[in-house]
Design an enzyme around this catalytic site. Structure first.
Site, PDB file in Angstrom:
ATOM      1  N   TYR A  11       0.902  -1.302  -0.039  1.00 16.30           N
ATOM      2  CA  TYR A  11      -0.044  -0.083   0.024  1.00 16.30           C
ATOM      3  C   TYR A  11       0.749   1.069  -0.059  1.00 16.30           C
ATOM      4  CZ  TYR A  11      -3.202   3.384   2.133  1.00 16.30           C
ATOM      5  OH  TYR A  11      -4.121   4.410   2.427  1.00 16.30           O
ATOM      6  N   ILE A  12       1.724   1.431   1.111  1.00 17.95           N
ATOM      7  CA  ILE A  12       2.370   2.622   0.943  1.00 17.95           C
ATOM      8  C   ILE A  12       3.575   2.812   0.036  1.00 17.95           C
ATOM      9  CG2 ILE A  12       3.532   4.424   2.716  1.00 17.95           C
ATOM     10  CD1 ILE A  12       2.327   2.945   4.964  1.00 17.95           C
ATOM     11  N   ASP A  31       9.707  -7.473  -3.519  1.00 20.79           N
ATOM     12  CA  ASP A  31       8.385  -7.935  -2.481  1.00 20.79           C
ATOM     13  C   ASP A  31       8.041  -9.300  -2.805  1.00 20.79           C
ATOM     14  OD1 ASP A  31       5.646  -5.778  -1.661  1.00 20.79           O
ATOM     15  OD2 ASP A  31       5.478  -8.076  -1.512  1.00 20.79           O
ATOM     16  N   LEU A  33       5.181 -10.653  -2.285  1.00 24.41           N
ATOM     17  CA  LEU A  33       3.625 -10.641  -2.569  1.00 24.41           C
ATOM     18  C   LEU A  33       2.799 -11.359  -1.578  1.00 24.41           C
ATOM     19  CD1 LEU A  33       3.883 -11.152  -6.208  1.00 24.41           C
ATOM     20  CD2 LEU A  33       3.923  -9.236  -5.238  1.00 24.41           C
ATOM     21  N   SER A  34       3.352 -11.354  -0.242  1.00 22.48           N
ATOM     22  CA  SER A  34       2.830 -12.084   0.725  1.00 22.48           C
ATOM     23  C   SER A  34       1.458 -11.170   1.123  1.00 22.48           C
ATOM     24  CB  SER A  34       3.425 -12.272   1.940  1.00 22.48           C
ATOM     25  OG  SER A  34       4.038 -10.950   2.328  1.00 22.48           O
ATOM     26  N   LYS A  85       2.111  -6.714   9.176  1.00 22.19           N
ATOM     27  CA  LYS A  85       1.604  -5.345   9.778  1.00 22.19           C
ATOM     28  C   LYS A  85      -0.003  -5.256  10.630  1.00 22.19           C
ATOM     29  CE  LYS A  85      -1.113  -3.279   6.152  1.00 22.19           C
ATOM     30  NZ  LYS A  85      -1.581  -2.137   5.331  1.00 22.19           N
ATOM     31  N   SER A 125       6.157   3.803  13.373  1.00 17.27           N
ATOM     32  CA  SER A 125       4.667   3.780  13.634  1.00 17.27           C
ATOM     33  C   SER A 125       4.614   4.712  15.187  1.00 17.27           C
ATOM     34  CB  SER A 125       4.110   2.568  13.623  1.00 17.27           C
ATOM     35  OG  SER A 125       2.874   2.565  14.132  1.00 17.27           O
ATOM     36  N   TYR A 150       3.651  -6.934  17.124  1.00 15.97           N
ATOM     37  CA  TYR A 150       3.779  -6.177  15.668  1.00 15.97           C
ATOM     38  C   TYR A 150       4.278  -4.585  16.386  1.00 15.97           C
ATOM     39  CZ  TYR A 150       2.986  -2.326  12.481  1.00 15.97           C
ATOM     40  OH  TYR A 150       3.412  -1.281  11.618  1.00 15.97           O
ATOM     41  N   LYS A 154       8.385  -2.947  15.855  1.00 17.01           N
ATOM     42  CA  LYS A 154       8.620  -1.631  15.392  1.00 17.01           C
ATOM     43  C   LYS A 154       9.723  -0.978  16.419  1.00 17.01           C
ATOM     44  CE  LYS A 154       6.478  -1.343  11.688  1.00 17.01           C
ATOM     45  NZ  LYS A 154       7.209  -1.617  10.599  1.00 17.01           N
ATOM     46  N   ASN A 180      -2.004   7.413  11.069  1.00 20.42           N
ATOM     47  CA  ASN A 180      -2.896   6.628  10.201  1.00 20.42           C
ATOM     48  C   ASN A 180      -3.063   6.859   8.954  1.00 20.42           C
ATOM     49  OD1 ASN A 180      -3.341   6.402  13.205  1.00 20.42           O
ATOM     50  ND2 ASN A 180      -5.054   4.943  12.561  1.00 20.42           N
ATOM     51  N   ASP A 299      -7.129  -0.428  21.815  1.00 21.38           N
ATOM     52  CA  ASP A 299      -7.343   0.770  21.170  1.00 21.38           C
ATOM     53  C   ASP A 299      -6.666   1.906  22.079  1.00 21.38           C
ATOM     54  OD1 ASP A 299      -7.895   0.421  18.633  1.00 21.38           O
ATOM     55  OD2 ASP A 299     -10.030   0.486  19.115  1.00 21.38           O
TER      56      ASP A 299
END
Ligand code: NAD
Ligand code: WQD
Length: 336
Positions: A11-12, A31, A33-34, A85, A125, A150, A154, A180, A299
């Site tokens: 994505y990024i 990559d 491709l996982s 991620k 992150s 996760y 980081k 985000n 959260d």
């Protein structure tokens, strides 16, 4: 400048590859491709008209990964996105996360030493801050014990990078702490491709609006925030991509003040879940089916960035507002 982008079909990574090409650089993608598809390369070609060299290689395989440097002796910098991620999955499968994310950075640093590549941009992150005591949160805020394997990867990766850079003269790193990331390229030729049921808010919102999911659950409306829902700093993915170009160019031009620098990459503005929903409905004209549910375990109540260090030192700032960004996420969803 030739730049190796690990996780470049993700994505990024894919948005960063597009911006690198726009800035006149020569990205090379690795990559496995996982968590992405080779068709992303077509999207990049559609936007840029460039066929980017692509290696379907796992960064945790040192021999295969090293081969890329042997075939591309002029690589000057690495942007390291490749990692697993999903926060929830990391709680269930911690070894997968420690193995992939830690072996990945170890191999990146090993190859930098072996093949004389001096500049690294690392995807960190805002998760490293946990629930900060002061808001907006600055880069000096204390790192909190990680809430998931996760998040722990980081923190550990940041430490591994610091130790390695301080031990190896010539190495430089910029660690970007993303808030985000949301939205998609304005062309809607690339965007976020979550596998299965999305865990993140925006893909859940767009899939609900598209009728793929029945109903969005707002995770809690009893937080200590103005409307009771959690607050985050939602940053446009193309804006975020631009921060990587600034980071690479800063290292290559020798403008760094320290060999390892950390920047918050966010808008500096907090937005609640209800505000996201209202803005999405307003921008798209689509009524969203949602209900309020219990809080989601782990959260954070509220977090948003103090991005002034990135604004002033990196010469980077967020350009796109939430309305444009949600519109881009919706445009992307409607092409899928
Ligand atoms: P993504 O899953 O879309 O992209 C990661 C890419 O890396 C995928 O294409 C995947 O196939 C690849 N990959 C994973 N392990 C690999 C390996 N061992 N070898 C080669 N390729 C591998 O994720 P993203 O959202 O683009 O995130 C990119 C980076 O930014 C990650 O390091 C992530 O932890 C970090 N980050 C993401 C967010 C977010 O909300 N998206 C926020 C903060 C930080
Ligand atoms: C945003 C807000 C939810 C889904 C995660 C990682 C973090 C970073 C970014 C990588 C929260 C609420 C969500 C839903 C909801 N990733 N929400 N209903 O949790 O801030 O951050 O992604 O580093 O490490 O933890 O992002 O998009 O999951 O949630 O109400 O169905 O939306 O409670 O307040 P989060 P998110």
């Amino acid at each position: 400048m030739k730049i190796l982008v690990t996780g470049g079909t993700g994505y990024i990574g894919s948005h960063t590859v597009v911006e690198l090409i726009g800035a006149g650089h020569e990205p090379v993608i690795v990559d496995n491709l996982s968590n992405s598809k080779a068709s992303v390369l077509d999207g990049i070609y559609g936007i840029t008209g460039k066929k980017v060299p692509f290696y379907n290689v796992d960064c945790t395989d040192l021999n295969e990964f090293g081969r890329i440097f042997e075939e591309n002796t002029d690589i000057k910098a690495i942007i390291h996105f490749a990692a697993s991620k999903a926060v929830g999955e990391s709680v269930k499968e911690p070894l997968k996360y420690y193995r992939n994310n830690l072996t990945g950075i170890l191999n990146v640093l090993e190859c930098m030493k072996r093949y004389g590549v001096n500049s690294l941009v690392f995807s960190s992150s805002c998760t490293v801050y946990g629930q900060p005591e002061e808001l907006p949160v600055t880069e000096d805020a204390p790192i909190q014990p990680a809430l998931s394997p996760y998040g722990n990867t980081k923190q550990i990766c940041e430490e591994i990078i610091r130790d390695t850079v301080s031990a190896c003269s010539g190495l430089h790193a910029v660690m970007l702490r993303y808030f985000n990331p949301i939205g998609a390229h304005e062309s809607a030729l690339i965007g976020e491709l979550p596998l299965g049921v999305p865990q993140n808010l925006i893909p859940y919102v767009t899939q609900t609006a598209a009728g793929i999911r029945e109903c969005l659950t707002v995770f809690g409306d009893d937080y200590d925030t103005p409307d009771g829902s959690c607050i985050r700093d939602y940053i446009n993915v193309t804006d975020l991509a631009m921060a990587h170009i600034k980071a690479v160019e800063r290292m290559e031009s020798g403008a760094q003040k320290q060999n390892v620098e950390v920047f918050n990459i966010g808008t500096g503005k907090g937005t609640s879940v209800f505000e996201v929903i209202r803005t999405f409905e307003d921008v798209t004209g689509v009524k969203l089916n949602y209900k309020v549910g219990p809080r989601r375990e782990g959260d954070i109540e509220k977090v948003w960035a103090d991005a002034s260090y990135a604004n002033n030192e990196l010469g980077w700032s967020a350009k796109k507002n939430l309305r444009e960004t949600l519109a881009s996420a919706w445009k992307w969803q409607t092409t899928l």
